[in-house]
Write an enzyme that holds these catalytic residues in place. Structure first.
Site, PDB file in Angstrom:
ATOM      1  N   HIS A 499      45.677  36.932  29.462  1.00 51.57           N
ATOM      2  CA  HIS A 499      46.221  36.842  30.812  1.00 51.57           C
ATOM      3  C   HIS A 499      47.738  36.932  30.808  1.00 51.57           C
ATOM      4  O   HIS A 499      48.420  35.954  31.082  1.00 51.57           O
ATOM      5  CB  HIS A 499      45.728  35.556  31.472  1.00 51.57           C
ATOM      6  CG  HIS A 499      44.238  35.421  31.398  1.00 51.57           C
ATOM      7  ND1 HIS A 499      43.591  34.220  31.315  1.00 51.57           N
ATOM      8  CD2 HIS A 499      43.273  36.369  31.378  1.00 51.57           C
ATOM      9  CE1 HIS A 499      42.282  34.429  31.252  1.00 51.57           C
ATOM     10  NE2 HIS A 499      42.070  35.728  31.293  1.00 51.57           N
TER      11      HIS A 499
HETATM   12  C1  LIG Z   1      38.403  40.364  26.920  1.00 53.89           C
HETATM   13  C2  LIG Z   1      38.945  40.058  28.272  1.00 53.89           C
HETATM   14  C3  LIG Z   1      38.293  39.134  29.092  1.00 53.89           C
HETATM   15  C4  LIG Z   1      38.811  38.838  30.357  1.00 53.89           C
HETATM   16  N1  LIG Z   1      38.127  37.963  31.160  1.00 53.89           N
HETATM   17  C5  LIG Z   1      38.630  37.634  32.373  1.00 53.89           C
HETATM   18  C6  LIG Z   1      37.956  36.723  33.240  1.00 53.89           C
HETATM   19  O1  LIG Z   1      36.891  36.213  32.935  1.00 53.89           O
HETATM   20  N2  LIG Z   1      38.522  36.438  34.432  1.00 53.89           N
HETATM   21  C7  LIG Z   1      39.700  36.970  34.824  1.00 53.89           C
HETATM   22  O2  LIG Z   1      40.173  36.639  35.907  1.00 53.89           O
HETATM   23  N3  LIG Z   1      40.339  37.867  34.043  1.00 53.89           N
HETATM   24  C8  LIG Z   1      39.835  38.208  32.837  1.00 53.89           C
HETATM   25  N4  LIG Z   1      40.485  39.125  32.048  1.00 53.89           N
HETATM   26  C9  LIG Z   1      41.690  39.788  32.596  1.00 53.89           C
HETATM   27  C10 LIG Z   1      41.262  40.960  33.442  1.00 53.89           C
HETATM   28  O3  LIG Z   1      40.599  41.901  32.661  1.00 53.89           O
HETATM   29  C11 LIG Z   1      42.501  41.578  34.112  1.00 53.89           C
HETATM   30  O4  LIG Z   1      43.153  40.583  34.871  1.00 53.89           O
HETATM   31  C12 LIG Z   1      42.103  42.686  35.068  1.00 53.89           C
HETATM   32  O5  LIG Z   1      41.286  43.624  34.426  1.00 53.89           O
HETATM   33  C13 LIG Z   1      43.361  43.340  35.612  1.00 53.89           C
HETATM   34  O6  LIG Z   1      43.023  44.392  36.460  1.00 53.89           O
HETATM   35  P1  LIG Z   1      44.061  45.560  36.738  1.00 53.89           P
HETATM   36  O7  LIG Z   1      43.392  46.528  37.607  1.00 53.89           O
HETATM   37  O8  LIG Z   1      45.343  44.964  37.167  1.00 53.89           O
HETATM   38  O9  LIG Z   1      44.366  46.190  35.281  1.00 53.89           O
HETATM   39  P2  LIG Z   1      43.377  46.910  34.261  1.00 53.89           P
HETATM   40  O10 LIG Z   1      41.993  46.434  34.430  1.00 53.89           O
HETATM   41  O11 LIG Z   1      43.994  46.775  32.908  1.00 53.89           O
HETATM   42  O12 LIG Z   1      43.425  48.414  34.710  1.00 53.89           O
HETATM   43  C14 LIG Z   1      44.546  49.222  34.502  1.00 53.89           C
HETATM   44  C15 LIG Z   1      44.094  50.650  34.294  1.00 53.89           C
HETATM   45  O13 LIG Z   1      45.246  51.462  34.239  1.00 53.89           O
HETATM   46  C16 LIG Z   1      45.081  52.434  33.228  1.00 53.89           C
HETATM   47  N5  LIG Z   1      46.426  52.869  32.813  1.00 53.89           N
HETATM   48  C17 LIG Z   1      47.347  52.162  32.125  1.00 53.89           C
HETATM   49  N6  LIG Z   1      48.477  52.869  31.972  1.00 53.89           N
HETATM   50  C18 LIG Z   1      48.258  54.060  32.579  1.00 53.89           C
HETATM   51  C19 LIG Z   1      49.070  55.226  32.761  1.00 53.89           C
HETATM   52  N7  LIG Z   1      50.323  55.281  32.312  1.00 53.89           N
HETATM   53  N8  LIG Z   1      48.503  56.285  33.412  1.00 53.89           N
HETATM   54  C20 LIG Z   1      47.233  56.235  33.895  1.00 53.89           C
HETATM   55  N9  LIG Z   1      46.452  55.155  33.738  1.00 53.89           N
HETATM   56  C21 LIG Z   1      46.953  54.066  33.109  1.00 53.89           C
HETATM   57  C22 LIG Z   1      44.304  51.709  32.155  1.00 53.89           C
HETATM   58  O14 LIG Z   1      43.646  52.611  31.291  1.00 53.89           O
HETATM   59  C23 LIG Z   1      43.356  50.853  32.982  1.00 53.89           C
HETATM   60  O15 LIG Z   1      42.139  51.518  33.249  1.00 53.89           O
HETATM   61  C24 LIG Z   1      39.997  39.449  30.798  1.00 53.89           C
HETATM   62  C25 LIG Z   1      40.653  40.382  29.974  1.00 53.89           C
HETATM   63  C26 LIG Z   1      40.131  40.692  28.731  1.00 53.89           C
HETATM   64  C27 LIG Z   1      40.846  41.686  27.874  1.00 53.89           C
END
Ligand SMILES: Cc1cc2nc3c(=O)[nH]c(=O)nc-3n(C[C@H](O)[C@H](O)[C@H](O)COP(=O)(O)OP(=O)(O)OC[C@H]3O[C@@H](n4cnc5c(N)ncnc54)[C@H](O)[C@@H]3O)c2cc1C
Ligand code: SF4
Length: 571
Positions: A499
């Site tokens: 996180h």
């Molecule tokens: C193992 C694990 C378990 C977790 N469990 C929990 C949980 O139980 N509860 C909780 O609240 N949170 C949990 N989290 C955290 C949660 O996964 C993240 O908070 C959440 O996925 C964030 O969402 P997001 O859309 O902001 O980013 P992300 O899900 O990281 O999505 C970002 C996307 O952007 C893409 N990207 C990045 N850079 C570029 C670029 N330059 N050009 C194009 N695409 C790009 C990536 O490939 C990705 O698909 C966990 C994380 C992990 C790793």
């Protein structure tokens, strides 16, 4: 030479929860939306018979390829940062759905105290409770303002749970009932009560029953298969963008998903943002994608890196305190205690967010007058399913090889369980994100540099919370316990937590924040940046509920911006 493509109204960078929520909402309202995702597209079928711990947990198949793009890391300003060659303290997801595919599903509303951390702390404990080196600030939004968006995310994601006795009264019941109770969790619940705490079921995105969300997407009931965290769900029972928001966006012809599109830079002409520059990592072909609005949802490190590379906003300088991009980088530290019992439990089954939590030592739920810290963390015991390779806790003092280790780990498999906290860390003047002066990625851009160390404040919280976890586990009559220790300095290699937040924080003041409370950049009206990077500090719970809520609010703001153009909040 990059090829210039046809202009879109909105381009969204990254297709995790944040990006796919924005894409689905804008597609529904008829906007022309392009989703750019650096990874591939995967569906539930890709995860059939994929319970392969080596491939997904050891090999990090669903994570950013560190051989192409990593970060550098150091503890202090006067050190040279070195590249992180393997994942440890946190993971960064890739592919359509992002971290929302391999997450556990713990889904929380942050506490009202979180959004007004500075003002409420000062009001109750005076201005000197926390030194000025800790950059705490209010979020520029209140809990009540964010609540409707939290509820929307919960309904989309089908979250289950029950009223947190220490949290604000819910306006609506959870969309689904709590998950099954297990003997281990019943014993933990009884132990919490015996220790004077008030347990409740962890809010979960693993479906407790079949659920159809308001967009008409149906999720199956969880099978408690135990291969949840770091795995995709072949049943479509874990709430994730690939079974909720992505298919909704795709129902609309005005949405286009383009995979293998790694955005390298946000482009400007005469000071105005005009679109993005991306590369297809398979062919190395480069493209210019013009757009009226650019939405950056590429997660904490990549969000910050993109702004710094694109010279958007002012980079934070820890020496002067000027600038905000890169500032308030924080994570969760997890005080934990593993207990070993005489009694056996069935530990092979479980689900990512199957658990019992207490909130008694989180937020301002207890009086902090006599302790040298603020806030705290939620404490949970989870039953996630122990997998064959890495789940082999043994009592302290056991040899970590040979027959003794094998016998002890076999004996302990069904006779041990851990409890841990999502412990806050406060933003600190020297903990920040910047561009590395030495190392570059596969595309020739400076790597993002993390400067981070544990603070005295965080050490104090860690010890306090670890003591409380021990007290609770003692009520379960363990034979022995292993307690986590915080090293002298933060180490990026041992697993801590995923996180990571901060870097493009929200607030009410353009001097101390990067985006307003619609996640619109103060310095560029047509750029919205969304994700954990918006958090001025980490609350005492997992972050994604708040990321989802902020994305729903931003989607509303973007629609408004497309109609009216201009800042949505006065500086
Ligand atoms: C193992 C694990 C378990 C977790 N469990 C929990 C949980 O139980 N509860 C909780 O609240 N949170 C949990 N989290 C955290 C949660 O996964 C993240 O908070 C959440 O996925 C964030 O969402 P997001 O859309 O902001 O980013 P992300 O899900 O990281 O999505 C970002 C996307 O952007 C893409 N990207 C990045 N850079 C570029 C670029 N330059 N050009 C194009 N695409 C790009 C990536 O490939 C990705 O698909 C966990 C994380 C992990 C790793
Ligand atoms: S535990 Fe449940 S939600 Fe998680 S992967 Fe297995 S079936 Fe899916």
């Amino acid at each position: 030479m990059a090829e210039t493509l046809d202009k879109k109204e909105v381009v969204v960078v990254g297709m995790g929860w944040a990006g796919s929520i924005v894409a689905a909402e804008l597609a529904k309202s008829g906007k022309q939306v392009l989703g750019l995702e650096r990874g591939r597209e995967k569906t539930t079928e890709d995860y059939l018979t994929a319970h392969d711990e080596y491939r997904y947990v050891v090999g990090h198949e669903m994570m950013q390829d560190l051989s192409k793009e990593t970060i550098t890391y150091r503890n202090a300003l006067d050190e040279e940062a070195l590249p992180m060659r393997r994942f440890g303290a946190f993971l960064i997801g890739t592919d359509v759905g992002g971290g929302g595919v391999h997450w556990n599903g713990d889904t929380w509303f942050y506490n009202p105290y979180d959004f007004e951390l500075k003002s409420r702390t000062e009001e109750k404990y005076g201005p000197d409770k926390v030194s000025d080196d800790y950059l705490i600030q209010d979020w520029g939004i209140t809990y009540d303002e964010l609540l409707p968006y939290y509820e929307k995310f919960e309904e989309t994601a089908g979250i289950s749970g029950e009223q947190n006795p220490m949290g604000p009264e819910r306006r609506k019941p959870y969309p689904t009932p709590p998950m099954k109770m297990t003997p281990l969790l019943s014993d933990f619940k009884a132990a919490c009560e015996a220790a004077g705490a008030t347990p409740f079921r962890t809010p979960a995105g693993n479906m407790s029953e079949q659920y159809t969300n308001p967009d008409g997407m149906t999720l199956a009931a969880c099978q408690y298969c135990g291969f949840c965290e770091k795995f995709g769900c072949e049943w479509g029972a874990k709430s994730s963008p690939i079974v909720t928001t992505i298919p909704v966006a795709k129902q609309h012809d005005n949405f286009e998903l383009r995979t293998n599109a790694n955005v390298l830079e946000i482009l400007k002409e005469d000071g105005e943002v005009t679109g993005v520059h991306y590369i297809d990592p398979r062919t190395q072909l480069e493209y210019i994608q013009p757009a009226d609005v650019v939405v950056v949802t590429s997660h904490t490190t990549n969000n910050t890196k993109l702004l710094l590379h694109s010279e958007l906003g002012t980079a934070y300088d820890p020496e002067t305190g000027d600038g905000a991009v890169g500032k308030n980088y924080c994570l969760h530290i997890t005080p934990s205690v593993t207990a070993f019992f005489d009694k056996e439990y069935n530990m092979s089954m479980g689900a990512g967010a199957l658990g019992v939590t207490i909130d008694d030592y989180n937020n301002d739920n207890f009086d902090h007058s006599d302790v040298d810290f603020i806030h705290g963390g939620s404490i949970s015991m989870k039953q996630q399913g122990k997998r064959p390779i890495l789940e082999n806790a043994v009592p302290q003092g056991t040899k970590n090889w040979g027959a003794e280790f094998k016998n002890e780990s076999i004996n302990a498999y069904n006779r041990s369980a851990g409890a841990w906290a999502q412990m806050i860390t406060l933003p600190y003047v020297n903990n920040y994100l910047s561009l590395d002066p030495t190392y570059t990625d596969d595309y020739g851009r400076p790597l993002l540099r993390v400067t981070y160390d544990v603070t005295d404040h965080d050490r104090n919280v860690h010890e306090y919370i670890a003591d409380r976890i021990e007290e609770i586990l003692d009520e379960m009559n363990p034979v022995s316990k292993n307690r986590s220790e915080l090293g002298e300095h933060f180490d990026i290699l041992p697993a801590h937590n995923d996180h990571i937040v901060g870097g493009t924080i929200m607030g009410a003041d353009p001097e101390t924040s990067v985006v307003n409370n619609y996640l619109q950049m103060w310095d560029a009206d047509n750029v919205f940046v969304i994700g954990g990077s918006n958090f001025p500090h980490n609350g005492g719970y997992n972050p994604t509920g708040t990321v989802g809520a902020l994305a729903y609010r931003a989607a509303e703001g973007i629609e408004q911006y497309l109609d009216d153009n201009g800042p949505l909040v006065d500086a």
